[in-house]
Design a protein around this motif. Structure first.
Motif, PDB file in Angstrom:
ATOM      1  N   VAL A  41       3.573  -1.315  12.269  1.00 40.94           N
ATOM      2  CA  VAL A  41       4.037  -2.220  11.216  1.00 40.94           C
ATOM      3  C   VAL A  41       5.361  -1.729  10.646  1.00 40.94           C
ATOM      4  N   ALA A  42       5.449  -0.421  10.395  1.00 39.22           N
ATOM      5  CA  ALA A  42       6.685   0.149   9.865  1.00 39.22           C
ATOM      6  C   ALA A  42       7.838  -0.055  10.841  1.00 39.22           C
ATOM      7  N   ALA A  43       7.589   0.218  12.118  1.00 44.55           N
ATOM      8  CA  ALA A  43       8.647   0.088  13.122  1.00 44.55           C
ATOM      9  C   ALA A  43       9.145  -1.346  13.225  1.00 44.55           C
ATOM     10  N   ALA A  44       8.224  -2.307  13.117  1.00 42.09           N
ATOM     11  CA  ALA A  44       8.606  -3.714  13.197  1.00 42.09           C
ATOM     12  C   ALA A  44       9.525  -4.111  12.044  1.00 42.09           C
ATOM     13  N   TRP A  72       8.864  -0.193   0.765  1.00 40.72           N
ATOM     14  CA  TRP A  72       8.680  -1.404   1.572  1.00 40.72           C
ATOM     15  C   TRP A  72       7.203  -1.779   1.677  1.00 40.72           C
ATOM     16  N   LEU A  73       6.332  -0.759   1.728  1.00 42.21           N
ATOM     17  CA  LEU A  73       4.900  -1.025   1.801  1.00 42.21           C
ATOM     18  C   LEU A  73       4.408  -1.640   0.494  1.00 42.21           C
ATOM     19  N   LEU A  74       4.815  -1.053  -0.631  1.00 42.00           N
ATOM     20  CA  LEU A  74       4.380  -1.583  -1.923  1.00 42.00           C
ATOM     21  C   LEU A  74       4.898  -2.997  -2.137  1.00 42.00           C
ATOM     22  N   ASP A  75       6.143  -3.253  -1.749  1.00 46.78           N
ATOM     23  CA  ASP A  75       6.697  -4.604  -1.867  1.00 46.78           C
ATOM     24  C   ASP A  75       5.868  -5.596  -1.060  1.00 46.78           C
ATOM     25  N   ALA A  76       5.473  -5.192   0.152  1.00 48.81           N
ATOM     26  CA  ALA A  76       4.682  -6.083   1.008  1.00 48.81           C
ATOM     27  C   ALA A  76       3.306  -6.349   0.410  1.00 48.81           C
ATOM     28  N   LEU A  77       2.693  -5.330  -0.164  1.00 53.02           N
ATOM     29  CA  LEU A  77       1.338  -5.483  -0.696  1.00 53.02           C
ATOM     30  C   LEU A  77       1.285  -6.366  -1.937  1.00 53.02           C
ATOM     31  N   VAL A  78       2.372  -6.417  -2.691  1.00 52.60           N
ATOM     32  CA  VAL A  78       2.364  -7.250  -3.905  1.00 52.60           C
ATOM     33  C   VAL A  78       2.974  -8.629  -3.647  1.00 52.60           C
TER      34      VAL A  78
END
Length: 276
Positions: A98-101, A180-186
């Motif tokens: 997911v991160a690489a994408a 980027w992960l936190l932005d995606a989760l919210v």
């Protein structure tokens, strides 16, 4: 690592621990009325209140009988009051993909190897409101996240398959979750409109199905899965096969992730002798 070893390691490193079912005991030790077959994962106590950080109590609990150690995620506190987020990959490398994408690199952090993949432990700011929803990662990530009123099975636990949950590196602590992960989760997920049988003109929804849908939509965090299960049981008892898609859509709108909601609906229909 035994369950006792895992429990003691957790409390010594500041992770609130509580006992969960162990697949080697004859009957599921979980508090639920009916086991869904996922042995070794169900809380044996009210985990939001019965967790401990006391080494002596943990030793007493896990030395006297077979129980898997589990972590009360919402009770964890990190640097500057940070909260715990656990990213559960259902296959090795799932979150790295997911991160690489997204053109990102997944951070090296505390990792527990599981039967299918791994749990990655991360800290996030306490001002952020996170739960078990995948947000914008819905449909992109082979796994789940756990935050807030949630739990995960810890190192030293025995999976029903015979695999023992193990720390990849016992000296590696959780790091801060990447932005980027936190932005995606919210970020609210974008769902493709589903055609549901209950809206089919050839068989319009009954008032009872509409009522069950409204019941699920009115769910609050912490009660959503239980309310979905209750509603699905009622629909199954009435023989309403056409209610499944409607309940799933309502569960997604209420904030449950799709895999969790589907599993709950299937469990309800199986319990009543119907199929899902």
């Amino acid at each position: 690592m035994t369950p006792l070893d895992g429990a003691l390691w957790l409390v010594r490193h500041g992770f609130p621990v509580f006992p969960a079912d162990h697949p080697a005991v004859p009957r599921c030790a979980g508090l639920h009325k009916t086991c869904d077959g996922s042995r070794g994962k169900h809380p044996a106590v009210a985990f939001t209140k019965a967790w401990t950080l006391d080494e002596r109590k943990a030793h007493e609990t896990f030395a006297r009988g077979l129980r898997n150690p589990a972590v009360a995620v919402g009770a964890c506190s990190g640097p500057n009051g940070a909260r715990l987020l656990v990213v559960d990959s259902d296959r090795p490398g799932a979150i790295e993909d997911v991160a690489a994408a997204r053109g990102e690199t997944w951070p090296v952090t505390m990792r527990v190897l599981t039967a299918k993949g791994h749990h990655d432990y991360l800290w996030y700011p306490s001002a952020l409101q996170l739960g078990n929803g995948l947000g914008a990662l819905q449909g992109q990530f082979d796994g789940d996240v756990r935050a807030g009123n949630a739990y995960v099975i810890g190192p030293g636990a025995l999976h029903a398959s015979g695999v023992v949950y193990e720390l990849e590196d016992a000296a590696r602590p959780p790091v801060l979750a990447p932005s980027w992960l936190l932005d995606a989760l919210v970020t609210k997920p974008q769902f493709v409109a589903r055609r549901t049988h209950w809206r089919d003109a050839s068989r319009p929804a009954s008032s009872s199905v509409r009522g069950l849908v409204a019941f699920v939509l009115d769910s609050r965090p912490g009660a959503r899965n239980n309310r979905l299960f209750w509603a699905a049981c009622r629909a199954a008892e009435d023989g309403r096969e056409d209610a499944q898609d409607a309940l799933l859509s309502a569960a997604l709108q209420a904030g449950l992730d799709e895999r969790e909601a589907l599993a709950t609906i299937r469990s309800a229909y199986n319990r009543t002798g119907a199929t899902a």
